[in-house]
Design a protein around this motif. Structure first.
Motif, PDB file in Angstrom:
ATOM      1  N   UNK A  20     -10.815 -20.783   4.999  1.00  0.00           N
ATOM      2  CA  UNK A  20     -10.955 -19.841   3.886  1.00  0.00           C
ATOM      3  C   UNK A  20     -10.280 -20.386   2.634  1.00  0.00           C
ATOM      4  N   UNK A  21      -9.094 -20.951   2.788  1.00  0.00           N
ATOM      5  CA  UNK A  21      -8.396 -21.525   1.634  1.00  0.00           C
ATOM      6  C   UNK A  21      -9.242 -22.620   0.997  1.00  0.00           C
ATOM      7  N   UNK A  22      -9.809 -23.488   1.811  1.00  0.00           N
ATOM      8  CA  UNK A  22     -10.634 -24.585   1.289  1.00  0.00           C
ATOM      9  C   UNK A  22     -11.827 -24.042   0.509  1.00  0.00           C
ATOM     10  N   UNK A  23     -12.495 -23.040   1.064  1.00  0.00           N
ATOM     11  CA  UNK A  23     -13.683 -22.496   0.377  1.00  0.00           C
ATOM     12  C   UNK A  23     -13.309 -21.612  -0.809  1.00  0.00           C
ATOM     13  N   UNK A  24     -12.078 -21.130  -0.866  1.00  0.00           N
ATOM     14  CA  UNK A  24     -11.635 -20.274  -1.979  1.00  0.00           C
ATOM     15  C   UNK A  24     -11.225 -21.067  -3.209  1.00  0.00           C
ATOM     16  N   UNK A  25     -10.926 -22.336  -3.071  1.00  0.00           N
ATOM     17  CA  UNK A  25     -10.386 -23.118  -4.189  1.00  0.00           C
ATOM     18  C   UNK A  25     -11.269 -23.039  -5.445  1.00  0.00           C
ATOM     19  N   UNK A  26     -12.588 -23.212  -5.358  1.00  0.00           N
ATOM     20  CA  UNK A  26     -13.385 -23.082  -6.587  1.00  0.00           C
ATOM     21  C   UNK A  26     -13.284 -21.688  -7.219  1.00  0.00           C
ATOM     22  N   UNK A  27     -13.274 -20.657  -6.392  1.00  0.00           N
ATOM     23  CA  UNK A  27     -13.139 -19.292  -6.915  1.00  0.00           C
ATOM     24  C   UNK A  27     -11.777 -19.118  -7.570  1.00  0.00           C
ATOM     25  N   UNK A  28     -10.732 -19.626  -6.925  1.00  0.00           N
ATOM     26  CA  UNK A  28      -9.392 -19.496  -7.501  1.00  0.00           C
ATOM     27  C   UNK A  28      -9.281 -20.222  -8.825  1.00  0.00           C
ATOM     28  N   UNK A  29      -9.908 -21.377  -8.926  1.00  0.00           N
ATOM     29  CA  UNK A  29      -9.897 -22.110 -10.210  1.00  0.00           C
ATOM     30  C   UNK A  29     -10.560 -21.274 -11.294  1.00  0.00           C
ATOM     31  N   UNK A  30     -11.697 -20.662 -10.929  1.00  0.00           N
ATOM     32  CA  UNK A  30     -12.413 -19.806 -11.878  1.00  0.00           C
ATOM     33  C   UNK A  30     -11.567 -18.613 -12.275  1.00  0.00           C
ATOM     34  N   UNK A  31     -10.868 -18.011 -11.297  1.00  0.00           N
ATOM     35  CA  UNK A  31     -10.032 -16.841 -11.583  1.00  0.00           C
ATOM     36  C   UNK A  31      -8.858 -17.177 -12.485  1.00  0.00           C
ATOM     37  N   UNK A  32      -8.404 -18.410 -12.440  1.00  0.00           N
ATOM     38  CA  UNK A  32      -7.257 -18.809 -13.274  1.00  0.00           C
ATOM     39  C   UNK A  32      -7.640 -19.161 -14.697  1.00  0.00           C
ATOM     40  N   UNK A  33      -8.943 -19.283 -14.972  1.00  0.00           N
ATOM     41  CA  UNK A  33      -9.357 -19.623 -16.342  1.00  0.00           C
ATOM     42  C   UNK A  33      -9.570 -18.393 -17.180  1.00  0.00           C
TER      43      UNK A  33
END
Length: 114
Positions: free
Chosen positions: A101-114
């Motif tokens: 889940x962490x691996x697949x969440x990384x792109x979403x987390x990057x988007x959420x931080x922008x």
């Protein structure tokens, strides 16, 4: 824009489900009140607090970091509680699921931080 349902969403939901089941299971022998409160917190917080653009309906808008921290809370709860409540083989499966889940969440987390 809310993400499309995919493998990341499926893994995240499955890990959340594990947290919702394992956490009260692990807490119930110590305190039924804590077990109930854990479910309310694990389900209620992400329902109420969301980042605009990440969910269609936002009750209370929060920055992306808050959404990320809520996901991390679910992941930690799933892993920790599964090791307390369930057999080791099941806890290993939940731990691998959380890591995926962490691996697949990384792109979403990057988007959420922008």
């Amino acid at each position: 824009m809310p993400e499309k349902a995919g493998i990341g969403s499926a893994l995240r939901f499955t890990t959340e489900l594990a947290a919702w089941i394992a956490t009260p299971w692990a807490l119930a022998p110590h305190s039924v009140v804590l077990a109930v409160l854990s479910v309310i917190a694990l389900i209620g917080l992400p329902t109420v607090f969301a980042t605009p653009g990440d969910k269609r309906q936002v009750i209370v808008a929060v920055p992306g970091i808050v959404t990320i921290l809520l996901v991390v809370l679910q992941l930690v709860a799933a892993v920790a509680a599964s090791w307390v409540a369930w057999a080791s083989v099941v806890a290993v499966v939940v731990s691998v699921l959380a890591a995926a889940t962490v691996v697949t969440e990384i792109p979403r987390w990057r988007r959420l931080l922008t």
